[in-house]
Design an enzyme around this catalytic site. Structure first.
Site, mmCIF file in Angstrom:
data_model
loop_
_atom_site.group_PDB
_atom_site.id
_atom_site.type_symbol
_atom_site.label_atom_id
_atom_site.label_comp_id
_atom_site.label_asym_id
_atom_site.label_seq_id
_atom_site.Cartn_x
_atom_site.Cartn_y
_atom_site.Cartn_z
ATOM 1 N N HIS A 1 -0.419 4.858 7.131
ATOM 2 C CA HIS A 1 0.189 5.423 5.930
ATOM 3 C C HIS A 1 0.502 6.908 6.100
ATOM 4 O O HIS A 1 -0.344 7.666 6.587
ATOM 5 C CB HIS A 1 -0.743 5.218 4.728
ATOM 6 N N SER B 1 0.799 -1.224 0.000
ATOM 7 C CA SER B 1 0.000 0.000 0.000
ATOM 8 C C SER B 1 0.831 1.273 0.000
ATOM 9 O O SER B 1 0.351 2.326 -0.430
ATOM 10 C CB SER B 1 -0.943 0.014 1.211
ATOM 11 N N ASP C 1 -3.509 8.142 7.634
ATOM 12 C CA ASP C 1 -4.462 7.237 8.261
ATOM 13 C C ASP C 1 -3.710 6.309 9.204
ATOM 14 O O ASP C 1 -2.565 6.583 9.577
ATOM 15 C CB ASP C 1 -5.318 6.493 7.229
#
Length: 369
Positions: free
Chosen positions: A335, A34, A332
Site C-alpha cells: 500500500h 484496501s 507497507d
C-alpha cells in the site's frame, strides 16, 4: 432584480435576463478493497485489525488510527477534499446513518469474487449495502430528492487486485484476511477465462448501480501487483513477479474496452478510467523524479524490501519503520504512503486524458447528469 428557484435535478435561479445554474450537491460512493477502505474492516469479525494500531494513520490521524491501510490519508480522502466534501465514512461505522454526502463500502482484502477472501466485504455484498443505503435515503429525503442525489453522485470503483493475487501467488495476504492458496495451473487460457469472470462480475454490479440512477463513474486500473514490496521478495531479483503482472495488465486492457461498451449501451453513462498501474509503476521505478527517495522498499515491514506484512504487529515479530514516510512510495508491503496517494489523487482529480479519461474526477463532480 428578483429571482426564483425552479425545481429539477439541479435547481437554477431564473432571472428576467439570464439563467444561473446552482451547483448540485454531489455525493461520493466508494466501492473497493484496501486501497480505498476507510475503516470498514475494523467492524468485521475475524479480520485482522492491525490498521487500528500505530504506525497506521500516524501521519495524518496521529494517535487515532482509523483502519486505513496507510500512514495517513487514502485516495478517497483527497478526492472528497477536492470536491468540498467531508471525509466519507465507512458504512459499518456505528451510528453512521446520514448518507447525503456518500458512503464508503470498501473492505481491505476484498475481491470482486466472493471466494477471493471470505470474511471481507466482497463486491456484491458492498452492492447489497449500497441498496440498503438507497432505501434509507428514500425514507430520509423522499423519493425525488433521493433520486436527485443518486443520479448526481460520483461512484468510485477500485477492485480486482486481490482476485488476481488469489490465483497468482503461492501465498497471499493473510494479514488482511486472505489466507487462501491455489494450485491452479496458470495457463494463458486460464488467465483469460479468469479475467473474463472477474470483469463479468464487476460489470454486473456497475449495471445495477446504473439501474438505481448512477450515471457518473470513476475507475482505477489494477495496480502493479507484481512490483509491490510483498511480491518482490519472491521474484528472485529486483524484478517483479511475472504471472500476477500479466493478469493485472490483461484486466486493465479488458476493463477499458468494457467501459467503452457500457458508454455506448447505457444512456447517460459517463466514466473516467485512471491508469493507476502506470502512475504507481512510474513512482516505484523512478522515485526520485517524483520527489521520493525510495520507490521499491516499503517504509514499514520486515524482510526483503520490507515486503512481509508485519507492520503494526506487536509481539515477537519485530518490524522496521522508516523515520519519514514522505520519502517513500510504499508504506507497507502492498500500500502506498499518504504522499504517494496525494500525487495519485491529483492525477485522478485533474489529470490529462492520457492518465484519466474520458472524464477526470473534477469533470464528473462538476458535470450535471
Amino acid at each position: 432584480m428578483i429571482g426564483k428557484q425552479v425545481p429539477g435535478i439541479c435547481a437554477v435561479l431564473v432571472w428576467t435576463i439570464l439563467v444561473i445554474p446552482a451547483k448540485c450537491h454531489t455525493p461520493f460512493f466508494i466501492f473497493g478493497d484496501s486501497l480505498l477502505d476507510a475503516g470498514n474492516n475494523l467492524y468485521l469479525n475475524g479480520t485482522a485489525k492491525i490498521t487500528a494500531s500505530l504506525p497506521y494513520g500516524e501521519t495524518f490521524f496521529k494517535e487515532n488510527p482509523t483502519g486505513r491501510v496507510c500512514d495517513g490519508r487514502i485516495i478517497p480522502d483527497f478526492i472528497a477534499e477536492y470536491a468540498n466534501l467531508p471525509l466519507i465514512k465507512p458504512y459499518l461505522e456505528p451510528g453512521f446513518s446520514n448518507y447525503t454526502d456518500g458512503v464508503n463500502f470498501a473492505s481491505a482484502g476484498a475481491g470482486i469474487l466472493p471466494e477471493t477472501s471470505p470474511g471481507t466485504i466482497y463486491l456484491k455484498l458492498q452492492l447489497s449495502y449500497f441498496e440498503k443505503v438507497t432505501e434509507k435515503l428514500k425514507q430520509q429525503e423522499g423519493e425525488s430528492k433521493a433520486a436527485e442525489l443518486l443520479t448526481n453522485a460520483v461512484y468510485l470503483f477500485s477492485m480486482g487486485g486481490n482476485d488476481y493475487m488469489h490465483v497468482a501467488m503461492k501465498s497471499t495476504m493473510p494479514s488482511l484476511g486472505n489466507t487462501n492458496t491455489t494450485s491452479q495451473p496458470l495457463t494463458s487460457t486460464f488467465k483469460k477465462q479468469y479475467a473474463i469472470t472477474v470483469l463479468s462480475n464487476l460489470t454486473s454490479v456497475i449495471k445495477q448501480v446504473y439501474a438505481t440512477g448512477g450515471r457518473k463513474f470513476l475507475f482505477q486500473t489494477v495496480g502493479p501487483l507484481g512490483c509491490m514490496p510483498s511480491n518482490r521478495i519472491g521474484s528472485g531479483s529486483k524484478g517483479c513477479a511475472h504471472d500476477v503482472s500479466v493478469l493485472a495488465k490483461m484486466h486493465n486492457t479488458a476493463l477499458s474496452k468494457v467501459l467503452l461498451r457500457l458508454q455506448k449501451t447505457l444512456p447517460g453513462f459517463k466514466h473516467g478510467l485512471f491508469d493507476y498501474y502506470s502512475a504507481l509503476s512510474e513512482r516505484t521505478n523512478y522515485a526520485s523524479r517524483f520527489g521520493f527517495e525510495e520507490g521499491q522498499t516499503a517504509c514499514c515491514g520486515s524482510g526483503n524490501y520490507n515486503g512481509q506484512f508485519t507492520c503494526g504487529k506487536n509481539g515477537t515479530n519485530a518490524y522496521n519503520l522508516c523515520s519519514d514516510p514522505t520519502k517513500y512510495v510504499w508504506f507497507d508491503a502492498a500500500h502506498p504512503t499518504e504522499s504517494a496517494n496525494k500525487q495519485l489523487s491529483d492525477l485522478l482529480w485533474a489529470g490529462p486524458l492520457r492518465v484519466v479519461g474520458p472524464y477526470n474526477a473534477k469533470a464528473l463532480f462538476d458535470t450535471a447528469s
